[in-house]
Design an enzyme around this catalytic site. Structure first.
Site, short mmCIF file in Angstrom:
data_model
loop_
_atom_site.label_atom_id
_atom_site.label_comp_id
_atom_site.label_asym_id
_atom_site.label_seq_id
_atom_site.Cartn_x
_atom_site.Cartn_y
_atom_site.Cartn_z
N GLN A 94 0.84 -1.20 0.00
CA GLN A 94 0.00 0.00 0.00
C GLN A 94 0.87 1.25 0.00
O GLN A 94 0.37 2.36 -0.12
CB GLN A 94 -0.87 0.03 1.27
CG GLN A 94 -1.81 -1.13 1.42
CD GLN A 94 -2.32 -1.22 2.85
OE1 GLN A 94 -1.98 -2.13 3.59
NE2 GLN A 94 -3.16 -0.27 3.23
N ASP A 97 6.44 4.47 -1.32
CA ASP A 97 7.81 4.91 -1.05
C ASP A 97 8.89 4.19 -1.86
O ASP A 97 10.07 4.53 -1.77
CB ASP A 97 8.12 4.83 0.45
CG ASP A 97 7.87 3.44 1.04
OD1 ASP A 97 8.07 2.44 0.34
OD2 ASP A 97 7.48 3.38 2.23
N HIS A 112 -0.99 1.57 -4.67
CA HIS A 112 -1.24 3.01 -4.70
C HIS A 112 -0.19 3.79 -5.47
O HIS A 112 -0.08 5.01 -5.31
CB HIS A 112 -1.37 3.54 -3.26
CG HIS A 112 -2.51 2.91 -2.51
ND1 HIS A 112 -2.51 2.70 -1.15
CD2 HIS A 112 -3.69 2.39 -2.96
CE1 HIS A 112 -3.63 2.10 -0.80
NE2 HIS A 112 -4.36 1.90 -1.86
N ASN A 202 1.58 -6.95 13.18
CA ASN A 202 1.30 -5.53 13.33
C ASN A 202 1.67 -5.10 14.75
O ASN A 202 1.79 -5.92 15.65
CB ASN A 202 -0.18 -5.23 13.04
CG ASN A 202 -0.41 -3.78 12.62
OD1 ASN A 202 0.54 -3.05 12.31
ND2 ASN A 202 -1.65 -3.37 12.61
N GLU A 204 -0.14 -3.19 16.72
CA GLU A 204 -1.30 -3.21 17.60
C GLU A 204 -2.21 -4.38 17.28
O GLU A 204 -2.32 -4.79 16.13
CB GLU A 204 -2.12 -1.92 17.42
CG GLU A 204 -1.38 -0.68 17.86
CD GLU A 204 -2.10 0.58 17.40
OE1 GLU A 204 -3.25 0.48 16.93
OE2 GLU A 204 -1.50 1.66 17.51
#
Ligand code: ZN
Length: 234
Positions: A94, A97, A112, A202, A204
């Site tokens: 996603q 960069d 993206h 991840n 969280e």
């Protein structure tokens, strides 16, 4: 799990994989949009695509951070895995960069686009590497160039490539992205339907939990990924 015996592996990566490279996420604590809600509103404007200068201005600070960034051990671990698995590994990202490619990954689906490429805002001139960026005129038609990223409301053409990869995979990892919203939530459902083992990595815990992920590992991508592939390859 013998990774080398895996037919196909798909790794979906989100903002969390690039934090250790100094790229802030869009949302969450310290995120671009969190600190500048006005910029988020502007980025969500449906007419933004008609104003290339505004796109360059809006994404200028992120572009600057990206140009200065370097891949971290999480990007490197995926590049090393591709060196072993070849095109049986697909990275779906996603992020805009380009850090996977800069680490050496080649089989990358950029959902993206990339802030390091430009394309014309009017004609179908092919996107090209353009680290300098800026709203200069297109060589072909004279309209202004824009970053080769997918703006809010624009179609995500690369979804087709991501779906195709996931349809044939037998290991699906999502790294540094929310497991309960798209694209992770959509791709993991398809991976599970294809019979793949599914893992979320991840910082969280998922909230709400997405049962389509059979395993969840909490921690930093750059710390887990290098070790994870050793474990999975054992
Ligand atoms: Zn043009």
């Amino acid at each position: 799990m013998d990774l080398t015996a895996c037919d196909r592996v798909v790794v979906l990566t989100g903002a969390g994989i690039s934090v250790a490279s100094g790229i802030r996420p869009f949302r969450g604590p310290g995120g671009w949009w969190t600190e500048d809600p006005e910029a988020e509103r502007e980025s969500a404007s449906h007419d933004l695509k008609h104003y290339p200068e505004r796109i360059w201005r809006l994404f200028g600070p992120l572009r600057k951070a990206i140009v200065a960034a370097r891949p971290n051990p999480a990007h490197n671990a995926l590049a090393e895995l591709e060196a072993r698995l070849g095109d049986r590994l697909t990275v779906v990202t996603q992020n805009v960069d380009g850090l996977h490619q800069r680490a050496g990954s080649r089989n990358v689906v950029e959902l993206h686009g990339s802030l390091l490429r430009s394309r014309c805002s009017a004609c179908d001139l092919a996107a090209f590497e353009n680290p300098e960026g800026g709203p200069r005129p297109c060589d072909r038609c004279g309209s202004l160039l824009r970053p080769d990223i997918v703006l809010f409301g624009e179609p995500v053409d690369a979804y087709d490539d991501a779906y195709r990869a996931v349809f044939f995979c037998d290991l699906f990892l999502a790294v540094g992205t929310s497991g309960c919203v798209a694209p992770a939530s959509v791709l993991v459902d398809r991976a599970l339907g294809a019979g793949a083992r599914t893992i979320l990595i991840n910082l969280e815990a998922m909230s709400p939990a997405n049962p389509a992920f059979e395993e969840e590992m909490l921690g930093r991508a750059e710390e887990i990924l290098p070790g994870l592939f050793q474990i999975l390859s054992a």
